[in-house]
Design a protein around this motif. Structure first.
Motif, PDB file in Angstrom:
ATOM      1  N   TYR A  70      -0.448   5.285  10.400  1.00 33.48           N
ATOM      2  CA  TYR A  70      -1.358   4.147  10.221  1.00 33.48           C
ATOM      3  C   TYR A  70      -0.600   2.859   9.948  1.00 33.48           C
ATOM      4  N   ARG A  71       0.691   2.976   9.756  1.00 29.27           N
ATOM      5  CA  ARG A  71       1.486   1.750   9.576  1.00 29.27           C
ATOM      6  C   ARG A  71       2.889   2.035  10.076  1.00 29.27           C
ATOM      7  N   LEU A  72       3.355   1.191  11.006  1.00 32.82           N
ATOM      8  CA  LEU A  72       4.673   1.342  11.602  1.00 32.82           C
ATOM      9  C   LEU A  72       5.353  -0.024  11.537  1.00 32.82           C
ATOM     10  N   ARG A  73       6.540  -0.094  10.973  1.00 34.86           N
ATOM     11  CA  ARG A  73       7.222  -1.371  10.793  1.00 34.86           C
ATOM     12  C   ARG A  73       8.723  -1.201  10.949  1.00 34.86           C
ATOM     13  N   VAL A  74       9.398  -2.330  11.105  1.00 36.82           N
ATOM     14  CA  VAL A  74      10.849  -2.373  10.941  1.00 36.82           C
ATOM     15  C   VAL A  74      11.118  -3.216   9.711  1.00 36.82           C
ATOM     16  N   GLU A  85      16.308  -9.420   0.178  1.00 37.45           N
ATOM     17  CA  GLU A  85      15.013  -9.653   0.816  1.00 37.45           C
ATOM     18  C   GLU A  85      14.778  -8.571   1.865  1.00 37.45           C
ATOM     19  N   ILE A  86      13.615  -7.919   1.791  1.00 33.90           N
ATOM     20  CA  ILE A  86      13.248  -6.924   2.802  1.00 33.90           C
ATOM     21  C   ILE A  86      12.219  -7.561   3.717  1.00 33.90           C
ATOM     22  N   GLU A  87      12.678  -8.019   4.887  1.00 33.74           N
ATOM     23  CA  GLU A  87      11.753  -8.607   5.852  1.00 33.74           C
ATOM     24  C   GLU A  87      10.978  -7.494   6.543  1.00 33.74           C
ATOM     25  N   ASN A  88       9.688  -7.724   6.773  1.00 31.91           N
ATOM     26  CA  ASN A  88       8.840  -6.740   7.445  1.00 31.91           C
ATOM     27  C   ASN A  88       8.502  -7.239   8.852  1.00 31.91           C
ATOM     28  N   TYR A  89       8.679  -6.381   9.838  1.00 32.87           N
ATOM     29  CA  TYR A  89       8.415  -6.729  11.233  1.00 32.87           C
ATOM     30  C   TYR A  89       7.395  -5.777  11.847  1.00 32.87           C
ATOM     31  N   LYS A 117       8.268 -10.915  13.014  1.00 35.38           N
ATOM     32  CA  LYS A 117       8.347 -10.973  11.555  1.00 35.38           C
ATOM     33  C   LYS A 117       6.976 -11.296  10.954  1.00 35.38           C
ATOM     34  N   MET A 118       6.624 -10.599   9.884  1.00 35.62           N
ATOM     35  CA  MET A 118       5.368 -10.857   9.194  1.00 35.62           C
ATOM     36  C   MET A 118       5.646 -11.871   8.079  1.00 35.62           C
ATOM     37  N   VAL A 119       5.267 -13.114   8.388  1.00 33.35           N
ATOM     38  CA  VAL A 119       5.621 -14.203   7.480  1.00 33.35           C
ATOM     39  C   VAL A 119       4.922 -14.018   6.134  1.00 33.35           C
ATOM     40  N   GLY A 120       5.668 -14.181   5.071  1.00 34.35           N
ATOM     41  CA  GLY A 120       5.102 -14.057   3.722  1.00 34.35           C
ATOM     42  C   GLY A 120       5.076 -12.644   3.199  1.00 34.35           C
ATOM     43  N   CYS A 121       5.451 -11.670   4.043  1.00 34.40           N
ATOM     44  CA  CYS A 121       5.325 -10.264   3.664  1.00 34.40           C
ATOM     45  C   CYS A 121       6.653  -9.613   3.269  1.00 34.40           C
ATOM     46  N   SER A 122       7.677 -10.416   3.026  1.00 36.63           N
ATOM     47  CA  SER A 122       8.921  -9.805   2.543  1.00 36.63           C
ATOM     48  C   SER A 122       8.710  -9.220   1.158  1.00 36.63           C
ATOM     49  N   HIS A 123       9.505  -8.197   0.860  1.00 43.41           N
ATOM     50  CA  HIS A 123       9.616  -7.736  -0.524  1.00 43.41           C
ATOM     51  C   HIS A 123      10.957  -8.229  -1.058  1.00 43.41           C
ATOM     52  N   PHE A 124      10.976  -8.573  -2.328  1.00 39.34           N
ATOM     53  CA  PHE A 124      12.236  -8.940  -2.973  1.00 39.34           C
ATOM     54  C   PHE A 124      12.653  -7.767  -3.843  1.00 39.34           C
ATOM     55  N   TYR A 152      -4.780 -10.924   0.008  1.00 35.25           N
ATOM     56  CA  TYR A 152      -3.318 -11.078   0.032  1.00 35.25           C
ATOM     57  C   TYR A 152      -2.716  -9.832  -0.600  1.00 35.25           C
ATOM     58  N   LEU A 153      -1.522  -9.480  -0.141  1.00 33.39           N
ATOM     59  CA  LEU A 153      -0.876  -8.279  -0.638  1.00 33.39           C
ATOM     60  C   LEU A 153      -0.148  -8.570  -1.945  1.00 33.39           C
ATOM     61  N   ALA A 154      -0.436  -7.737  -2.949  1.00 31.92           N
ATOM     62  CA  ALA A 154       0.276  -7.805  -4.224  1.00 31.92           C
ATOM     63  C   ALA A 154       0.884  -6.429  -4.455  1.00 31.92           C
ATOM     64  N   SER A 165       8.444   5.077  -5.540  1.00 34.35           N
ATOM     65  CA  SER A 165       7.063   4.879  -5.956  1.00 34.35           C
ATOM     66  C   SER A 165       6.589   3.530  -5.435  1.00 34.35           C
ATOM     67  N   SER A 166       5.357   3.497  -4.944  1.00 35.32           N
ATOM     68  CA  SER A 166       4.899   2.244  -4.355  1.00 35.32           C
ATOM     69  C   SER A 166       3.412   2.043  -4.585  1.00 35.32           C
ATOM     70  N   LEU A 167       3.098   0.809  -4.844  1.00 34.59           N
ATOM     71  CA  LEU A 167       1.714   0.422  -5.093  1.00 34.59           C
ATOM     72  C   LEU A 167       1.416  -0.808  -4.247  1.00 34.59           C
ATOM     73  N   ASP A 168       0.585  -0.634  -3.223  1.00 32.97           N
ATOM     74  CA  ASP A 168       0.168  -1.752  -2.363  1.00 32.97           C
ATOM     75  C   ASP A 168      -1.285  -2.056  -2.665  1.00 32.97           C
ATOM     76  N   ARG A 169      -1.544  -3.298  -3.002  1.00 30.80           N
ATOM     77  CA  ARG A 169      -2.928  -3.685  -3.276  1.00 30.80           C
ATOM     78  C   ARG A 169      -3.271  -4.978  -2.563  1.00 30.80           C
ATOM     79  N   VAL A 179      -9.089  -5.673  -4.132  1.00 35.14           N
ATOM     80  CA  VAL A 179     -10.109  -5.386  -3.127  1.00 35.14           C
ATOM     81  C   VAL A 179      -9.857  -4.016  -2.500  1.00 35.14           C
ATOM     82  N   TRP A 180      -8.587  -3.693  -2.217  1.00 38.68           N
ATOM     83  CA  TRP A 180      -8.249  -2.369  -1.682  1.00 38.68           C
ATOM     84  C   TRP A 180      -6.928  -1.923  -2.302  1.00 38.68           C
ATOM     85  N   GLY A 181      -6.663  -0.626  -2.144  1.00 40.90           N
ATOM     86  CA  GLY A 181      -5.435  -0.063  -2.700  1.00 40.90           C
ATOM     87  C   GLY A 181      -5.754   0.845  -3.870  1.00 40.90           C
TER      88      GLY A 181
HETATM   89  C1  CYC Z   1       0.343  -3.157   3.762  1.00 44.54           C
HETATM   90  N1  CYC Z   1       2.506  -2.624   2.703  1.00 44.54           N
HETATM   91  C2  CYC Z   1       1.654  -3.444   3.383  1.00 44.54           C
HETATM   92  C3  CYC Z   1       2.310  -4.686   3.645  1.00 44.54           C
HETATM   93  C4  CYC Z   1       3.582  -4.577   3.109  1.00 44.54           C
HETATM   94  C5  CYC Z   1       3.697  -3.272   2.538  1.00 44.54           C
HETATM   95  C6  CYC Z   1       4.627  -5.676   3.131  1.00 44.54           C
HETATM   96  C7  CYC Z   1       1.629  -5.896   4.296  1.00 44.54           C
HETATM   97  C8  CYC Z   1       2.068  -6.200   5.663  1.00 44.54           C
HETATM   98  C9  CYC Z   1       1.948  -5.050   6.593  1.00 44.54           C
HETATM   99  O1  CYC Z   1       0.835  -4.659   6.979  1.00 44.54           O
HETATM  100  O2  CYC Z   1       3.002  -4.523   6.947  1.00 44.54           O
HETATM  101  C10 CYC Z   1       4.736  -2.628   1.838  1.00 44.54           C
HETATM  102  N2  CYC Z   1       6.907  -3.507   2.529  1.00 44.54           N
HETATM  103  C11 CYC Z   1       6.101  -2.725   1.765  1.00 44.54           C
HETATM  104  C12 CYC Z   1       6.944  -2.050   0.805  1.00 44.54           C
HETATM  105  C13 CYC Z   1       8.219  -2.452   1.022  1.00 44.54           C
HETATM  106  C14 CYC Z   1       8.194  -3.346   2.119  1.00 44.54           C
HETATM  107  C15 CYC Z   1       6.468  -1.090  -0.229  1.00 44.54           C
HETATM  108  C16 CYC Z   1       9.459  -2.043   0.275  1.00 44.54           C
HETATM  109  C17 CYC Z   1      10.194  -0.957   0.948  1.00 44.54           C
HETATM  110  O3  CYC Z   1       9.193  -3.887   2.586  1.00 44.54           O
HETATM  111  N3  CYC Z   1       1.068   1.585   1.229  1.00 44.54           N
HETATM  112  C18 CYC Z   1       1.697   2.498   0.480  1.00 44.54           C
HETATM  113  C19 CYC Z   1       0.837   3.695   0.260  1.00 44.54           C
HETATM  114  C20 CYC Z   1      -0.386   3.412   1.076  1.00 44.54           C
HETATM  115  C21 CYC Z   1      -0.131   2.030   1.616  1.00 44.54           C
HETATM  116  C22 CYC Z   1       1.556   4.921   0.681  1.00 44.54           C
HETATM  117  C23 CYC Z   1      -1.635   3.483   0.266  1.00 44.54           C
HETATM  118  C24 CYC Z   1      -2.730   4.160   0.980  1.00 44.54           C
HETATM  119  O4  CYC Z   1       2.817   2.371   0.037  1.00 44.54           O
HETATM  120  C25 CYC Z   1      -1.003   1.387   2.408  1.00 44.54           C
HETATM  121  N4  CYC Z   1       0.052  -0.838   2.905  1.00 44.54           N
HETATM  122  C26 CYC Z   1      -0.948   0.085   2.982  1.00 44.54           C
HETATM  123  C27 CYC Z   1      -2.014  -0.436   3.747  1.00 44.54           C
HETATM  124  C28 CYC Z   1      -1.629  -1.727   4.109  1.00 44.54           C
HETATM  125  C29 CYC Z   1      -0.365  -1.960   3.594  1.00 44.54           C
HETATM  126  C30 CYC Z   1      -3.288   0.295   4.073  1.00 44.54           C
HETATM  127  C31 CYC Z   1      -2.447  -2.719   4.895  1.00 44.54           C
HETATM  128  C32 CYC Z   1      -2.239  -2.510   6.336  1.00 44.54           C
HETATM  129  C33 CYC Z   1      -3.348  -3.156   7.075  1.00 44.54           C
HETATM  130  O5  CYC Z   1      -4.517  -2.887   6.753  1.00 44.54           O
HETATM  131  O6  CYC Z   1      -3.064  -3.940   7.982  1.00 44.54           O
END
Ligand code: CYC
Length: 205
Positions: A70-74, A85-89, A117-124, A152-154, A165-169, A179-181
């Motif tokens: 459900y989520r694929l990135r570089v 800085e961890i840039e997300n693509y 690149k997903m602007v604003g979505c880097s992790h520090f 917005y992602l927190a 361990s990871s918490l995406d909200r 709102v979600w997470g």
């Molecule tokens: C979204 N998770 C995101 C996003 C980031 C990260 C940046 C927003 C942009 C995107 O969609 O890619 C997370 N990026 C990271 C993390 C790092 C990083 C952690 C450090 C290595 O560089 N995420 C989880 C759980 C799961 C989850 C396993 C909970 C169900 O870690 C879900 N992440 C999740 C979802 C989204 C998201 C559902 C939103 C995707 C969407 O709806 O478009």
């Protein structure tokens, strides 16, 4: 010196080796099924040449639908002063790479032209204990649309030799309310298999 040979900061190598693994939260999902689905996170090192630095391929999937992530990135690990800085693509036509985290031969066709690149979505990421902790870059700029709502992602994460361990909200831009997470705390992953030995030593070429 040859242009294509450069030195990579040791902490960047260390973070890449900690992240490079097939992770599962099976124990957590079995203990607390209503709150935690069984998720697999596959993170595989990519060639240094691809983005002229350390980058990783990432797939997140439900364990029962491993071939439909459900989520694929570089992720690109960029050394900054005092942190990484961890840039997300995003990857265009990503379906071609489904399963590649555990079948890296598929990654040979990945080209920089396919990455956005997903602007604003880097992790520090900052050193913490034996590993690192990280958080979304400040500014509420990582906008995620979910169920017709703009959030917005927190997010925060922590990784060391024992766990990831990871918490995406997603939060409301005005009220900052969730709102979600997860409402039950972070996802707690352990390694099923490590790919740390695929991260090259200090000099890449
Ligand atoms: C979204 N998770 C995101 C996003 C980031 C990260 C940046 C927003 C942009 C995107 O969609 O890619 C997370 N990026 C990271 C993390 C790092 C990083 C952690 C450090 C290595 O560089 N995420 C989880 C759980 C799961 C989850 C396993 C909970 C169900 O870690 C879900 N992440 C999740 C979802 C989204 C998201 C559902 C939103 C995707 C969407 O709806 O478009």
């Amino acid at each position: 010196m040859n242009d294509s040979v450069f030195t990579i900061r040791p902490d960047v190598i260390k973070l890449a080796r900690l992240l490079a693994a097939d992770f599962s939260n099976q124990a957590q999902a079995f203990e607390n099924p209503p709150f935690f689905a069984h998720i697999r996170v596959g993170i595989r090192p990519l060639p240094i040449d691809l983005l002229q630095g350390v980058s990783l391929f990432l797939e997140q999937a439900y364990d029962i639908y491993m071939d439909q992530p459900y989520r694929l990135r570089v992720l690109k690990l960029v050394p900054q002063a005092g942190y990484i800085e961890i840039e997300n693509y995003q990857v265009s036509d990503e379906a071609e790479f489904y399963g590649a985290a555990r079948n890296p031969g598929k990654l040979a066709d990945l080209r920089p032209e396919r990455l956005q690149k997903m602007v604003g979505c880097s992790h520090f990421a900052e050193a913490q204990g034996q590993g690192f902790h990280g958080y979304v870059q400040p500014g509420k700029k990582c906008i995620v649309h979910r169920n017709d709502e703009e959030t917005y992602l927190a997010g925060t994460f922590a990784v060391d030799e024992q766990r990831f361990s990871s918490l995406d909200r997603g939060c409301d831009l005005v009220t900052d309310q969730r709102v979600w997470g997860s409402v039950a705390g972070p996802f707690e992953f352990v390694r099923v298999q490590s790919f740390a030995d695929e991260v090259p030593d200090l000099a890449g070429s």
